[in-house]
Write a protein that holds these residues in place. Structure first.
Motif, mmCIF file in Angstrom:
data_model
loop_
_atom_site.group_PDB
_atom_site.id
_atom_site.type_symbol
_atom_site.label_atom_id
_atom_site.label_comp_id
_atom_site.label_asym_id
_atom_site.label_seq_id
_atom_site.Cartn_x
_atom_site.Cartn_y
_atom_site.Cartn_z
ATOM 1 N N ILE A 38 30.651 43.150 36.882
ATOM 2 C CA ILE A 38 32.014 42.919 36.398
ATOM 3 C C ILE A 38 32.467 44.076 35.522
ATOM 4 N N HIS A 39 31.594 44.542 34.646
ATOM 5 C CA HIS A 39 31.966 45.652 33.757
ATOM 6 C C HIS A 39 32.172 46.950 34.540
ATOM 7 N N LEU A 40 31.332 47.188 35.514
ATOM 8 C CA LEU A 40 31.514 48.389 36.345
ATOM 9 C C LEU A 40 32.824 48.308 37.119
ATOM 10 N N LEU A 41 33.141 47.129 37.619
ATOM 11 C CA LEU A 41 34.368 46.930 38.384
ATOM 12 C C LEU A 41 35.600 47.153 37.516
ATOM 13 N N THR A 42 35.581 46.622 36.296
ATOM 14 C CA THR A 42 36.749 46.733 35.424
ATOM 15 C C THR A 42 36.909 48.124 34.814
ATOM 16 N N GLU A 43 35.849 48.926 34.843
ATOM 17 C CA GLU A 43 35.989 50.322 34.418
ATOM 18 C C GLU A 43 36.760 51.132 35.459
ATOM 19 N N LYS A 44 36.693 50.693 36.708
ATOM 20 C CA LYS A 44 37.324 51.427 37.802
ATOM 21 C C LYS A 44 38.657 50.828 38.221
ATOM 22 N N TYR A 45 38.767 49.496 38.140
ATOM 23 C CA TYR A 45 39.972 48.812 38.610
ATOM 24 C C TYR A 45 40.565 47.944 37.498
ATOM 25 N N SER A 46 41.870 47.701 37.592
ATOM 26 C CA SER A 46 42.558 46.822 36.654
ATOM 27 C C SER A 46 42.231 45.373 36.993
ATOM 28 N N LEU A 47 41.725 44.635 36.009
ATOM 29 C CA LEU A 47 41.400 43.231 36.225
ATOM 30 C C LEU A 47 42.653 42.424 36.555
ATOM 31 N N THR A 48 43.742 42.737 35.869
ATOM 32 C CA THR A 48 44.998 42.031 36.126
ATOM 33 C C THR A 48 45.474 42.270 37.555
ATOM 34 N N ALA A 49 45.372 43.506 38.030
ATOM 35 C CA ALA A 49 45.793 43.819 39.406
ATOM 36 C C ALA A 49 44.927 43.072 40.417
ATOM 37 N N LEU A 50 43.623 42.986 40.156
ATOM 38 C CA LEU A 50 42.729 42.270 41.065
ATOM 39 C C LEU A 50 43.066 40.781 41.107
ATOM 40 N N ILE A 51 43.386 40.215 39.961
ATOM 41 C CA ILE A 51 43.746 38.793 39.900
ATOM 42 C C ILE A 51 45.062 38.542 40.630
ATOM 43 N N GLU A 52 46.022 39.420 40.433
ATOM 44 C CA GLU A 52 47.332 39.244 41.065
ATOM 45 C C GLU A 52 47.262 39.346 42.583
ATOM 46 N N LYS A 53 46.288 40.064 43.100
ATOM 47 C CA LYS A 53 46.153 40.216 44.551
ATOM 48 C C LYS A 53 45.455 39.027 45.209
ATOM 49 N N ASN A 54 44.813 38.188 44.405
ATOM 50 C CA ASN A 54 44.110 37.020 44.927
ATOM 51 C C ASN A 54 44.974 35.775 44.691
ATOM 52 N N ARG A 55 45.358 35.094 45.762
ATOM 53 C CA ARG A 55 46.299 33.980 45.645
ATOM 54 C C ARG A 55 45.781 32.869 44.731
ATOM 55 N N LEU A 56 44.513 32.487 44.901
ATOM 56 C CA LEU A 56 43.955 31.405 44.093
ATOM 57 C C LEU A 56 43.843 31.799 42.626
ATOM 58 N N LEU A 57 43.286 32.988 42.378
ATOM 59 C CA LEU A 57 43.120 33.440 41.002
ATOM 60 C C LEU A 57 44.468 33.631 40.317
ATOM 61 N N ASN A 58 45.443 34.142 41.055
ATOM 62 C CA ASN A 58 46.772 34.342 40.478
ATOM 63 C C ASN A 58 47.440 33.007 40.151
ATOM 64 N N TYR A 59 47.229 32.009 41.020
ATOM 65 C CA TYR A 59 47.781 30.682 40.758
ATOM 66 C C TYR A 59 47.200 30.102 39.472
ATOM 67 N N ILE A 60 45.885 30.215 39.323
ATOM 68 C CA ILE A 60 45.220 29.708 38.117
ATOM 69 C C ILE A 60 45.697 30.479 36.889
#
Length: 271
Positions: free
Chosen positions: A240-262
């Motif tokens: 998770i930490h490696l992923l968030t160093e490279k990508y925006s966590l908010t952008a990843l959540i917004e691209k996932n329908r379920l996570l964005n709904y939650i």
């Protein structure tokens, strides 16, 4: 009777603590821009550690001992204090765990590097008192607690997100804990009094609060998991930490329908 009090006492204490402390932090020094550029108090999570502390004192007066209280109370109080320093004095030009650690090695310490170093030392203190006879377990526990603390920091970027993550993970841990995590139940109840204001963007939790929630999850995980459970937890946290160093966590959540709904759930009333 104990479990009834475990719900009632933290709830009442947190309501009183919130009403008292929210008036104190509504000062210019504690106001920062949120993601919508609105000026709101940045350290709303300041209620968590005091509410837990007072609740435990009341339980002790009533003759109950909260498991691990002698370790948890000083640790969570200290990590909340370090988070408060970062919330109020922090330099937002340096971002990410990697950025703050890099500045520390360049002899240019930031409040973020203070938080990272303090988080590691406090995690070591906790782990030493839980697993002092096993060096490997000590290392695993320290890393898990430190990374869990920072993980909840990463979640505190939108209203209610950190609260929702804490609630979901806590319920999972409590489901397999077999009554070992009374302190986690108390923090969940304390969060109930705070959650609506965070969800409506009236206040930001800040590192003052997310540090407390993250570290408590780290403590819970090292208490309930065996060796293989800890290995899996540590790998997940590192990924998770490696992923968030490279990508925006908010952008990843917004691209996932379920996570964005939650993520958006309950946020219609935010400022």
């Amino acid at each position: 009777m104990f479990w009834f009090l475990l719900f009632i006492i933290p709830l009442l204490v947190s309501i009183l603590t919130k009403n008292f402390l929210m008036k104190i932090i509504d000062k210019p020094v504690c106001l920062k821009e949120n993601y919508k550029k609105n000026m709101i108090p940045v350290c709303g999570g300041i209620i968590f550690a005091p509410a837990l502390f007072v609740s435990v004192i009341i339980f002790n007066i009533l003759g109950y001992n909260i498991r691990y209280q002698s370790i948890i109370l000083p640790a969570l109080t200290m990590i909340s204090f370090v988070g408060f320093i970062d919330d109020v004095l922090g330099d937002r030009n340096v971002r990410g765990l990697k950025g703050h650690i890099t500045m520390l090695f360049r002899s240019k310490p930031t409040t973020g590097s203070l938080k990272a170093l303090s988080g590691f030392l406090i995690a070591f203190f906790i782990s030493f008192n839980l697993a002092r006879n096993n060096i490997m377990e000590l290392a695993f526990d320290t890393l898990i607690i430190a990374l869990f603390t920072n993980f909840l920091n990463l979640m505190d970027l939108r209203p209610g997100r950190c609260c929702k993550a804490f609630i979901a993970i806590s319920l999972f841990f409590l489901g397999i804990a077999k009554g070992k995590l009374a302190f986690l139940v108390m923090l969940l109840i304390i969060l109930i009094a705070y959650f609506p204001d965070d969800l409506q963007a009236k206040v930001m939790m800040g590192d003052t609060g997310s540090n407390v929630l993250g570290m408590s999850l780290g403590i819970a995980s090292v208490v309930i998991f065996g060796f293989y459970g800890k290995v899996i937890t540590l790998i997940l946290l590192i990924l998770i930490h490696l992923l968030t160093e490279k990508y925006s966590l908010t952008a990843l959540i917004e691209k996932n329908r379920l996570l964005n709904y939650i993520d958006m759930l309950g946020r219609k009333g935010e400022k």
